[in-house]
Design an enzyme around this catalytic site. Structure first.
Site, PDB file in Angstrom:
ATOM      1  N   HIS A 164       0.812  -1.222   0.000  1.00 33.34           N
ATOM      2  CA  HIS A 164       0.000   0.000   0.000  1.00 33.34           C
ATOM      3  C   HIS A 164       0.844   1.271   0.000  1.00 33.34           C
ATOM      4  O   HIS A 164       0.352   2.341  -0.370  1.00 33.34           O
ATOM      5  CB  HIS A 164      -0.955   0.015   1.193  1.00 33.34           C
ATOM      6  CG  HIS A 164      -2.360   0.351   0.818  1.00 33.34           C
ATOM      7  ND1 HIS A 164      -2.703   1.472   0.086  1.00 33.34           N
ATOM      8  CD2 HIS A 164      -3.530  -0.290   1.062  1.00 33.34           C
ATOM      9  CE1 HIS A 164      -4.011   1.512  -0.093  1.00 33.34           C
ATOM     10  NE2 HIS A 164      -4.538   0.454   0.483  1.00 33.34           N
ATOM     11  N   ASP A 393      -8.630  -8.394 -18.626  1.00 33.47           N
ATOM     12  CA  ASP A 393      -8.669  -9.397 -19.691  1.00 33.47           C
ATOM     13  C   ASP A 393      -7.293  -9.428 -20.338  1.00 33.47           C
ATOM     14  O   ASP A 393      -6.909  -8.511 -21.057  1.00 33.47           O
ATOM     15  CB  ASP A 393      -9.757  -9.035 -20.702  1.00 33.47           C
ATOM     16  CG  ASP A 393      -9.806  -9.990 -21.887  1.00 33.47           C
ATOM     17  OD1 ASP A 393      -9.007 -10.954 -21.924  1.00 33.47           O
ATOM     18  OD2 ASP A 393     -10.634  -9.767 -22.786  1.00 33.47           O
TER      19      ASP A 393
END
Length: 446
Positions: A164, A393
């Site tokens: 993070h 994708d």
């Protein structure tokens, strides 16, 4: 569940990248401890029709060579992801040294169906997300780790462990989108902007106009029955269909003082807040906070952050109410409190928050630092509604599932929209096991 690591590759940028130190803002540093990564999982089920599997450059379903080559290219514009943390004085920086991101290839003898609804838990995290050895110091581990796991059914998972301090969830998934596009032979959709000092540094002079109590140290106030360490926590998923969400909204009192239309998130977050307070059996006079991580990109506008800003722009909206008020007042009032807290995070407030954090020599990790791993009596509701998971994708189709791999803190939860666009959403939540059945009762009681 068994897993076999087949190969681990440290993937470095495909071209020479800037060799420098990247200044981190205090907003980058306070959301999580430096010795931790955030895990997330994408699931891809192999289509029945082989023609749907065909990548323009490979006949193999999720060819690791294509993914590694594309990752190497994606790390050129996103070069801090290939760096390491280091300490400079009293703050962390990213050493942009091109040491690389870790790519792990693994196999499992199980099928994806063995994981059921992919609810977050230790086992899912262990099998699908790379593990990290933090024992050798702050500069020893990658900021980004990825694991491609193949299952006996032909499906695969891609598990991410993202640090993070390097970036928030939105920046991370913009990076993943670029990686996926490169894997398909396309150009990245965004050019990342890494200069945090230019955009999130302390103003001169500082202009701290608010109290910013959300940055105060948090000490959980656990009751005696939860202090023995023997009470387990449970992670589970609760689904709300579109019809259930509409029914919940129909419970709103339209004659109340709320003049602005309430969003789905405001209504559901308020409902979760009430349900958790009831399930814990707290007394009416006790206060319980609702903590909401908020993406500040669209809220900072003087000046605005550039498109493609890569870093942390997550701020915390906090609203407080007594258990009695949450139980007795209508949902409209509770959701109205949520809306009011979110509206308060405008440019003036967020710039003040930046000045507040940068003016402090040392800030605790708010809420996510307690050794008991609980937010008790508070609750944190994080929305992943704007994360573009369908864009992941890589050339073999969009994921059939996206979610958090493990939730470590009691009272922490995530709202995740449906993958199939049916208007439903899923709540992933961690609660003490003794509170879970009551939470389910109140959560679906509307």
């Amino acid at each position: 569940m068994s897993i076999q690591i087949k190969q681990s590759t440290m993937v470095r940028p495909a071209e020479e990248t800037p060799n420098k130190s990247l200044w981190l803002s205090k907003i980058d540093m306070i959301l999580r401890t430096p010795y931790s990564h955030t895990g997330a999982v994408l699931i891809y089920k192999q289509p029945d029709n082989n023609e749907d599997n065909i990548h323009p450059s490979s006949s193999m379903y999720f060819d690791a060579n294509i993914l590694i080559e594309a990752l190497s290219k994606a790390l050129v514009p996103y070069y801090p992801m290939a760096g390491r943390l280091k300490i400079n004085g009293d703050r962390y920086e990213i050493d942009c040294n091109a040491e690389g991101a870790l790519f792990v290839e693994a196999e499992s003898s199980h099928v994806l169906e063995d994981f059921g609804d992919f609810r977050p838990n230790d086992e899912l995290h262990r099998v699908m997300v790379p593990t990290c050895d933090y024992s050798k110091g702050i500069s020893s581990f990658p900021l980004l780790m990825v694991q491609l796991t193949r299952f006996r059914c032909g499906g695969v998972s891609i598990g991410f462990a993202q640090h993070h301090h390097a970036c928030d969830g939105m920046s991370h998934f913009e990076f993943n989108n670029s990686w996926a596009r490169i894997a398909k032979g396309l150009l990245p959709a965004l050019e990342p902007v890494h200069d945090r000092y230019l955009h999130l540094r302390l103003r001169n002079p500082p202009q701290i106009k608010y109290t910013h109590s959300q940055f105060e140290p948090f000490v959980p106030s656990l009751p005696n029955e939860l202090l023995d360490g023997k009470t387990n926590k449970s992670q589970t998923l609760f689904k709300l269909s579109r019809e259930q969400i509409n029914t919940l909204k129909q419970k709103l009192d339209l004659s109340s003082n709320t003049t602005t239309r309430l969003s789905t998130y405001e209504v559901v977050a308020g409902h979760v807040w009430r349900s958790v307070s009831k399930a814990r059996g707290l007394s009416d006079h006790e206060e319980i906070k609702l903590i909401m991580p908020v993406d500040g990109r669209s809220r900072i506008n003087n000046p605005s952050l550039p498109k493609g800003y890569c870093g942390n722009v997550v701020f915390l909206a906090v609203c407080t109410a007594t258990v009695g008020d949450l139980s007795c007042n209508p949902l409209t009032d509770t959701a109205g409190k949520v809306q009011e807290a979110l509206k308060g995070l405008d440019d003036d407030y967020l710039r003040s928050a930046i000045d507040h954090t940068e003016s402090k020599p040392d800030l605790p990790v708010p809420y996510m630092g307690s050794p008991e791993k609980t937010l008790y009596p508070n609750v944190l509701v994080n929305s992943w509604g704007r994360i573009p998971y369908q864009a992941m994708d890589f050339g073999w189709g969009s994921p059939t599932f996206f979610g958090i791999s493990n939730i470590f803190y009691d009272g922490q939860c995530f709202l995740i929209p449906s993958q199939n666009g049916d208007g439903s959403m899923t709540l992933a939540i961690n609660l003490f096991s003794s509170h879970l059945s009551l939470f389910k009762k109140y959560f679906y009681d509307f």
